[in-house]
Design an enzyme around this catalytic site. Sequence first.
Site, PDB file in Angstrom:
ATOM      1  N   ASP A   1     -12.973 -29.224 -52.880  1.00 52.79           N
ATOM      2  CA  ASP A   1     -14.007 -28.598 -54.133  1.00 52.79           C
ATOM      3  C   ASP A   1     -13.394 -27.395 -54.685  1.00 52.79           C
ATOM      4  O   ASP A   1     -12.464 -26.604 -53.983  1.00 52.79           O
ATOM      5  CB  ASP A   1     -15.446 -28.126 -53.067  1.00 52.79           C
ATOM      6  CG  ASP A   1     -16.521 -27.999 -54.312  1.00 52.79           C
ATOM      7  OD1 ASP A   1     -16.270 -28.493 -55.344  1.00 52.79           O
ATOM      8  OD2 ASP A   1     -17.306 -27.713 -53.835  1.00 52.79           O
TER       9      ASP A   1
ATOM     10  N   GLU B   1     -22.583 -39.389 -55.767  1.00 56.32           N
ATOM     11  CA  GLU B   1     -23.093 -38.757 -56.771  1.00 56.32           C
ATOM     12  C   GLU B   1     -22.572 -38.048 -58.091  1.00 56.32           C
ATOM     13  O   GLU B   1     -22.915 -37.792 -59.050  1.00 56.32           O
ATOM     14  CB  GLU B   1     -23.764 -37.271 -55.902  1.00 56.32           C
ATOM     15  CG  GLU B   1     -24.864 -37.634 -55.030  1.00 56.32           C
ATOM     16  CD  GLU B   1     -24.415 -38.224 -53.835  1.00 56.32           C
ATOM     17  OE1 GLU B   1     -23.417 -38.109 -53.386  1.00 56.32           O
ATOM     18  OE2 GLU B   1     -25.410 -38.899 -52.953  1.00 56.32           O
ATOM     19  N   ASN B   2     -21.042 -38.279 -57.851  1.00 60.64           N
ATOM     20  CA  ASN B   2     -20.219 -37.690 -58.908  1.00 60.64           C
ATOM     21  C   ASN B   2     -20.199 -38.603 -60.161  1.00 60.64           C
ATOM     22  O   ASN B   2     -19.834 -38.115 -61.467  1.00 60.64           O
ATOM     23  CB  ASN B   2     -18.643 -37.510 -58.267  1.00 60.64           C
ATOM     24  CG  ASN B   2     -18.496 -36.405 -57.488  1.00 60.64           C
ATOM     25  OD1 ASN B   2     -17.721 -36.267 -56.549  1.00 60.64           O
ATOM     26  ND2 ASN B   2     -19.393 -35.189 -57.755  1.00 60.64           N
TER      27      ASN B   2
ATOM     28  N   ARG C   1     -21.782 -26.009 -48.119  1.00 61.20           N
ATOM     29  CA  ARG C   1     -22.473 -27.518 -47.689  1.00 61.20           C
ATOM     30  C   ARG C   1     -21.863 -28.585 -47.384  1.00 61.20           C
ATOM     31  O   ARG C   1     -20.804 -28.723 -47.709  1.00 61.20           O
ATOM     32  CB  ARG C   1     -23.572 -27.533 -48.939  1.00 61.20           C
ATOM     33  CG  ARG C   1     -23.114 -27.725 -49.859  1.00 61.20           C
ATOM     34  CD  ARG C   1     -24.070 -27.860 -51.172  1.00 61.20           C
ATOM     35  NE  ARG C   1     -23.389 -28.001 -52.642  1.00 61.20           N
ATOM     36  CZ  ARG C   1     -23.336 -26.757 -53.371  1.00 61.20           C
ATOM     37  NH1 ARG C   1     -23.924 -25.834 -53.042  1.00 61.20           N
ATOM     38  NH2 ARG C   1     -22.597 -26.946 -54.501  1.00 61.20           N
TER      39      ARG C   1
ATOM     40  N   ARG D   1     -14.278 -27.136 -45.819  1.00 63.03           N
ATOM     41  CA  ARG D   1     -14.631 -27.259 -47.185  1.00 63.03           C
ATOM     42  C   ARG D   1     -14.282 -26.091 -47.984  1.00 63.03           C
ATOM     43  O   ARG D   1     -14.230 -24.962 -47.525  1.00 63.03           O
ATOM     44  CB  ARG D   1     -16.200 -27.204 -47.479  1.00 63.03           C
ATOM     45  CG  ARG D   1     -16.474 -27.343 -48.890  1.00 63.03           C
ATOM     46  CD  ARG D   1     -17.867 -27.470 -49.106  1.00 63.03           C
ATOM     47  NE  ARG D   1     -18.216 -28.017 -50.729  1.00 63.03           N
ATOM     48  CZ  ARG D   1     -19.268 -28.975 -51.084  1.00 63.03           C
ATOM     49  NH1 ARG D   1     -19.856 -29.413 -50.228  1.00 63.03           N
ATOM     50  NH2 ARG D   1     -19.449 -28.930 -52.389  1.00 63.03           N
TER      51      ARG D   1
ATOM     52  N   ARG E   1     -21.541 -37.116 -63.400  1.00 63.22           N
ATOM     53  CA  ARG E   1     -20.795 -36.172 -64.153  1.00 63.22           C
ATOM     54  C   ARG E   1     -20.552 -36.608 -65.504  1.00 63.22           C
ATOM     55  O   ARG E   1     -20.861 -38.038 -65.971  1.00 63.22           O
ATOM     56  CB  ARG E   1     -19.441 -35.841 -63.540  1.00 63.22           C
ATOM     57  CG  ARG E   1     -19.839 -35.083 -62.111  1.00 63.22           C
ATOM     58  CD  ARG E   1     -18.456 -34.426 -61.500  1.00 63.22           C
ATOM     59  NE  ARG E   1     -18.724 -33.752 -60.592  1.00 63.22           N
ATOM     60  CZ  ARG E   1     -17.877 -33.002 -59.831  1.00 63.22           C
ATOM     61  NH1 ARG E   1     -16.734 -32.734 -60.650  1.00 63.22           N
ATOM     62  NH2 ARG E   1     -18.045 -32.100 -58.876  1.00 63.22           N
TER      63      ARG E   1
HETATM   64  C1  IPE Z   1     -18.534 -32.926 -53.340  1.00 64.57           C
HETATM   65  O1  IPE Z   1     -18.023 -31.789 -53.978  1.00 64.57           O
HETATM   66  C2  IPE Z   1     -17.659 -34.330 -53.466  1.00 64.57           C
HETATM   67  C3  IPE Z   1     -16.161 -34.285 -53.403  1.00 64.57           C
HETATM   68  C4  IPE Z   1     -15.411 -33.127 -53.228  1.00 64.57           C
HETATM   69  C5  IPE Z   1     -15.839 -35.481 -53.790  1.00 64.57           C
HETATM   70  P1  IPE Z   1     -19.097 -31.728 -55.510  1.00 64.57           P
HETATM   71  O2  IPE Z   1     -18.485 -30.658 -56.061  1.00 64.57           O
HETATM   72  O3  IPE Z   1     -19.412 -32.846 -55.914  1.00 64.57           O
HETATM   73  O4  IPE Z   1     -20.507 -31.146 -54.447  1.00 64.57           O
HETATM   74  P2  IPE Z   1     -21.759 -30.678 -54.873  1.00 64.57           P
HETATM   75  O5  IPE Z   1     -22.245 -31.612 -55.802  1.00 64.57           O
HETATM   76  O6  IPE Z   1     -21.463 -29.133 -55.557  1.00 64.57           O
HETATM   77  O7  IPE Z   1     -22.556 -30.418 -53.641  1.00 64.57           O
HETATM   78  C1  IPE Z   2     -13.871 -31.298 -56.668  1.00 56.72           C
HETATM   79  O1  IPE Z   2     -13.975 -30.195 -57.662  1.00 56.72           O
HETATM   80  C2  IPE Z   2     -13.420 -32.539 -57.110  1.00 56.72           C
HETATM   81  C3  IPE Z   2     -14.571 -33.683 -57.289  1.00 56.72           C
HETATM   82  C4  IPE Z   2     -15.713 -33.433 -56.791  1.00 56.72           C
HETATM   83  C5  IPE Z   2     -14.179 -34.826 -57.838  1.00 56.72           C
HETATM   84  P1  IPE Z   2     -15.200 -29.973 -58.518  1.00 56.72           P
HETATM   85  O2  IPE Z   2     -14.965 -30.830 -59.664  1.00 56.72           O
HETATM   86  O3  IPE Z   2     -16.334 -30.245 -57.911  1.00 56.72           O
HETATM   87  O4  IPE Z   2     -15.037 -28.554 -58.745  1.00 56.72           O
HETATM   88  P2  IPE Z   2     -16.088 -27.372 -59.223  1.00 56.72           P
HETATM   89  O5  IPE Z   2     -16.981 -27.393 -57.765  1.00 56.72           O
HETATM   90  O6  IPE Z   2     -16.756 -28.073 -60.234  1.00 56.72           O
HETATM   91  O7  IPE Z   2     -15.407 -25.985 -59.236  1.00 56.72           O
HETATM   92 MG    MG Z   3     -17.629 -29.181 -56.895  1.00 60.10          MG
END
Ligand code: IPE
Ligand code: IPE
Ligand code: MG
Length: 246
Positions: A21, A68-69, A195, A189, A72
């Site tokens: 993350d 959930e991604n 979380r 993490r 985006r």
């Molecule tokens: C969790 O990260 C999913 C991945 C690392 C692929 P997110 O950045 O999507 O999680 P939340 O939404 O902040 O909890």
């Molecule tokens: C994790 O980084 C990668 C994925 C969830 C694909 P993020 O894209 O969630 O980065 P932040 O949390 O917005 O910084």
């Molecule tokens: Mg993230």
Amino acid sequence: VDLKTRIDPENLPSHIAIIMDGNGRWAKKHARPRIFGHRNGVKAVREVTEAAAEIGIKYLTLYAFSTENWKRPRVEVNALMKLLVETLHKEVATMMENDIKLQAIGDIEKLPKPTYLALLEGINTTKNNQKMTLNLALNYSARWEILEAVKGIVRDIQTTDMEVMDINSELFSQYLSTKKVPDPELLIRTSGENRVSNFLLWQIAYAELYFSPIFWPEFRKKHLYEAILDYQSRERRFGKTSEQLV
Ligand code: IPE
Ligand code: IPE
Ligand code: MG
């Protein structure tokens, strides 16, 4: 200090799971678009995979895209899916050199066709490798996985001689996508978020959790060593008292 030499080879986690993350925030810090963060995240994946294989970790599971991604912005999702294709094509050779087997968990059939095909190709090419399994969680959500297991169990009760009485933890684990893999002893993490975000909920029941403030694109071998050393300093009691362990 050489962190790597301080790691006790007798007390390694067999399975490390990582929620990668902080790509977006890292990009923002550098005044660049979010995808710049994802691209630089690939470097961290390479480093951590290499480091884990070198020290003898058997399974490394990386959370790359959650169910959930999909929420985006479409440009970001598309760019991520494209980056996956590119990276898979590029890294399969490295995985062959390093004897790493690629696997995936999640509802991968729902990925865009090119991503799905690149993934299947990588899995197939590396299937006989033995040193370490690199498991990518893609379109993964733990609640989805648990519900799939429930459906599979109900189906088998209806169509085979399996009975409700037969359901226990061991059996249930066999219906999860991680069925042949030991539960992760260590869950990392990055980026300072504390979380679990729907990752491996069943499998992390007794995992040691390690939260690092480092944004994923900056995560390097030494950060993995630090996490493992922290893990090795902990007492895993599994419900017992400290005295019972000695
Ligand atoms: C969790 O990260 C999913 C991945 C690392 C692929 P997110 O950045 O999507 O999680 P939340 O939404 O902040 O909890
Ligand atoms: C994790 O980084 C990668 C994925 C969830 C694909 P993020 O894209 O969630 O980065 P932040 O949390 O917005 O910084
Ligand atoms: Mg993230």
